[in-house]
Write a protein that holds these residues in place. Structure first.
Motif, short mmCIF file in Angstrom:
data_model
loop_
_atom_site.label_atom_id
_atom_site.label_comp_id
_atom_site.label_asym_id
_atom_site.label_seq_id
_atom_site.Cartn_x
_atom_site.Cartn_y
_atom_site.Cartn_z
N ASP A 182 5.69 -13.85 6.07
CA ASP A 182 5.11 -12.52 6.31
C ASP A 182 5.13 -11.68 5.03
O ASP A 182 4.20 -10.91 4.78
N ASP A 183 6.19 -11.82 4.24
CA ASP A 183 6.25 -11.11 2.96
C ASP A 183 5.09 -11.53 2.06
O ASP A 183 4.47 -10.69 1.40
N ILE A 184 4.81 -12.82 2.05
CA ILE A 184 3.72 -13.33 1.20
C ILE A 184 2.38 -12.80 1.69
O ILE A 184 1.55 -12.34 0.89
N TYR A 185 2.15 -12.84 2.99
CA TYR A 185 0.88 -12.34 3.53
C TYR A 185 0.70 -10.85 3.21
O TYR A 185 -0.39 -10.41 2.85
N ASN A 186 1.79 -10.09 3.35
CA ASN A 186 1.71 -8.65 3.08
C ASN A 186 1.34 -8.37 1.63
O ASN A 186 0.47 -7.54 1.34
N ILE A 187 1.99 -9.07 0.72
CA ILE A 187 1.75 -8.81 -0.69
C ILE A 187 0.39 -9.34 -1.13
O ILE A 187 -0.24 -8.78 -2.03
N LEU A 218 -2.34 -9.44 0.84
CA LEU A 218 -3.33 -8.49 1.35
C LEU A 218 -3.38 -7.23 0.49
O LEU A 218 -4.44 -6.60 0.35
N LEU A 219 -2.27 -6.88 -0.11
CA LEU A 219 -2.22 -5.71 -0.99
C LEU A 219 -2.62 -6.08 -2.41
O LEU A 219 -3.36 -5.35 -3.08
N GLY A 220 -2.15 -7.24 -2.87
CA GLY A 220 -2.32 -7.60 -4.27
C GLY A 220 -3.72 -8.01 -4.67
O GLY A 220 -4.17 -7.67 -5.77
N ILE A 221 -4.44 -8.73 -3.80
CA ILE A 221 -5.77 -9.22 -4.18
C ILE A 221 -6.75 -8.08 -4.44
O ILE A 221 -7.38 -8.03 -5.51
N PRO A 222 -6.92 -7.12 -3.52
CA PRO A 222 -7.84 -6.02 -3.83
C PRO A 222 -7.37 -5.19 -5.02
O PRO A 222 -8.20 -4.72 -5.81
N SER A 223 -6.05 -5.02 -5.17
CA SER A 223 -5.52 -4.26 -6.31
C SER A 223 -5.81 -4.98 -7.61
O SER A 223 -6.12 -4.35 -8.64
N ALA A 224 -5.73 -6.32 -7.60
CA ALA A 224 -6.02 -7.11 -8.79
C ALA A 224 -7.50 -6.99 -9.17
O ALA A 224 -7.83 -6.88 -10.36
N VAL A 262 0.60 -6.02 -10.07
CA VAL A 262 2.02 -5.68 -10.28
C VAL A 262 2.28 -4.21 -9.94
O VAL A 262 3.29 -3.88 -9.31
N LEU A 263 1.37 -3.35 -10.33
CA LEU A 263 1.52 -1.92 -10.03
C LEU A 263 1.52 -1.69 -8.52
O LEU A 263 2.35 -0.94 -8.00
N ALA A 264 0.61 -2.35 -7.82
CA ALA A 264 0.53 -2.20 -6.36
C ALA A 264 1.81 -2.72 -5.69
O ALA A 264 2.34 -2.08 -4.78
N ALA A 265 2.30 -3.87 -6.14
CA ALA A 265 3.52 -4.44 -5.56
C ALA A 265 4.72 -3.54 -5.82
O ALA A 265 5.58 -3.36 -4.95
N THR A 266 4.76 -2.94 -7.01
CA THR A 266 5.87 -2.05 -7.37
C THR A 266 5.88 -0.82 -6.47
O THR A 266 6.93 -0.42 -5.93
N ILE A 267 4.73 -0.19 -6.31
CA ILE A 267 4.63 0.99 -5.46
C ILE A 267 4.97 0.63 -4.01
O ILE A 267 5.70 1.36 -3.33
N TYR A 268 4.47 -0.50 -3.55
CA TYR A 268 4.72 -0.96 -2.18
C TYR A 268 6.21 -1.13 -1.92
O TYR A 268 6.72 -0.71 -0.88
N CYS A 269 6.92 -1.73 -2.86
CA CYS A 269 8.34 -2.00 -2.66
C CYS A 269 9.20 -0.75 -2.83
O CYS A 269 10.16 -0.54 -2.08
N LEU A 270 8.86 0.08 -3.80
CA LEU A 270 9.69 1.25 -4.08
C LEU A 270 9.51 2.37 -3.06
O LEU A 270 10.31 3.33 -3.05
N THR A 271 8.51 2.27 -2.21
CA THR A 271 8.32 3.30 -1.19
C THR A 271 9.13 3.01 0.08
O THR A 271 9.06 3.76 1.04
N SER A 272 9.88 1.91 0.05
CA SER A 272 10.70 1.56 1.21
C SER A 272 12.03 0.98 0.74
O SER A 272 12.07 0.05 -0.05
N LYS A 273 13.13 1.52 1.22
CA LYS A 273 14.45 1.01 0.86
C LYS A 273 14.61 -0.44 1.30
O LYS A 273 15.27 -1.23 0.64
N ARG A 274 14.00 -0.77 2.42
CA ARG A 274 14.10 -2.13 2.97
C ARG A 274 13.42 -3.15 2.07
O ARG A 274 13.79 -4.32 2.03
N ARG A 275 12.40 -2.71 1.31
CA ARG A 275 11.62 -3.63 0.49
C ARG A 275 12.02 -3.64 -0.98
O ARG A 275 11.56 -4.50 -1.74
N LEU A 287 7.74 -10.58 -7.81
CA LEU A 287 7.18 -10.79 -9.14
C LEU A 287 7.42 -12.22 -9.61
O LEU A 287 6.55 -12.81 -10.28
N ASP A 288 8.57 -12.77 -9.28
CA ASP A 288 8.86 -14.15 -9.67
C ASP A 288 7.85 -15.12 -9.08
O ASP A 288 7.26 -15.95 -9.80
N ILE A 289 7.65 -15.03 -7.78
CA ILE A 289 6.73 -15.98 -7.15
C ILE A 289 5.28 -15.65 -7.52
O ILE A 289 4.43 -16.53 -7.58
#
Length: 295
Positions: A61-66, A68-74, A118-131, A139-141
């Motif tokens: 689910d983490d991969i699908y989420n990122i 869906l966010l990462g491709i359009p951002s890229a 990378v910018l989209a993933a960073t914003i996505y993760c930093l907007t939630s303590k859980r993420r 970023l590694d994968i």
């Protein structure tokens, strides 16, 4: 299905000559092989990430989420990067404003795509303590996935007969027809594809021995940056800032900075592998299992 007629491509040193089309039609809709190949590269990268996500403490689910966010951002980042450094071409006098949106006419830059994702993933993760703890594993994968996507995607440049270098007499020279004359150039798309494929193999095995989250992404930046810094110098279609090739400069800087950070962290910080997300997730599951058993 109607194929385009284009000029042949030859590799005299290898005894190869082919004449691939640039794309095909489905009804009246034109599809470029470039787009098909990019899509295949993305699909392979996603399948790889899904196969290895648990090794980084992530879920499918983490991969699908990122994704869906990462491709359009890229895509947005790749287009924005190109347009910014070709500003006059898109916003000169008499040019319609929407020209910058017409990506089917070409104009995507890989580095812009990486920055956007990378910018989209960073914003996505930093907007939630859980993420937040997932950012570096993401970023590694992603670094491994980018090597797959770039290694495959560069072959789209082959079908488009673009992203090649200057004229050469080298063994790997590629023959093209330009203005009715045959020229032999550096197949820089091939150089970069091979470089990325070799990097993928190396990082695949190195990733299994990583000591901290973010280490593989730093490897990616260093490896890709090193290769791109040299290969970009051979190309004839570089974007410039003054007299400097933008991507070559960025590649050199990211390579040097990444190597510096790797040396600093490994030699001076001496990271504890137990702090990696995958090991923390395993420890939490073990503790929960033991607690359930005691009950």
């Amino acid at each position: 299905m109607i194929h385009f007629d284009t000029s042949p491509i030859s590799f005299p040193g290898l005894g190869i000559e082919v004449n691939p089309s640039e794309g095909f039609f489905i009804g009246n809709f034109e599809i470029k092989w470039y787009a098909v190949i990019i899509a295949c590269g993305i699909l392979l990268a996603v399948l790889y990430a899904l196969h290895r996500c648990k090794e980084f403490g992530l879920t499918s689910d983490d991969i699908y989420n990122i994704v869906l966010l990462g491709i359009p951002s890229a895509i947005i980042g790749a287009r924005a990067y190109y347009v910014i450094f070709e500003w006059k071409y898109y916003f000169g006098a008499g040019i319609p404003w929407y020209k910058c949106l017409m990506i089917r006419d070409g104009g995507l830059a890989i580095y812009g795509g990486v920055i956007g994702a990378v910018l989209a993933a960073t914003i996505y993760c930093l907007t939630s303590k859980r993420r937040r703890a997932k950012l570096l594993p993401y970023l590694d994968i992603a670094g491994l996935g980018l090597l797959i996507g770039q290694a495959v995607g560069r072959w789209g440049n082959f079908f488009n007969r673009e992203a090649h270098g200057g004229e050469t007499t080298s063994f790997l020279r590629m023959g093209l027809i330009e203005s009715g004359q045959q020229i032999f150039v550096h197949p820089t798309f091939l150089y970069e594809s091979v470089w990325n494929f070799v990097g993928l193999i190396l990082l695949h095995f190195l990733s299994k021995k990583r000591k901290f989250d973010g280490q593989v992404f730093l490897y990616y930046l260093a490896w890709y940056g090193l290769g791109r810094a040299f290969i970009e110098g051979l190309r004839t279609d570089s974007l410039y800032i003054g007299t400097f090739r933008v991507s070559q400069l960025l590649a050199a800087v990211t390579c040097i900075v990444s190597v510096g950070v790797l040396i600093y962290v490994l030699a001076f910080k001496r990271p504890d592998p137990q702090k990696m997300l995958v090991n923390r997730v395993a420890a939490e599951r073990k503790a929960a299992s033991e607690e359930k058993t005691e009950e």
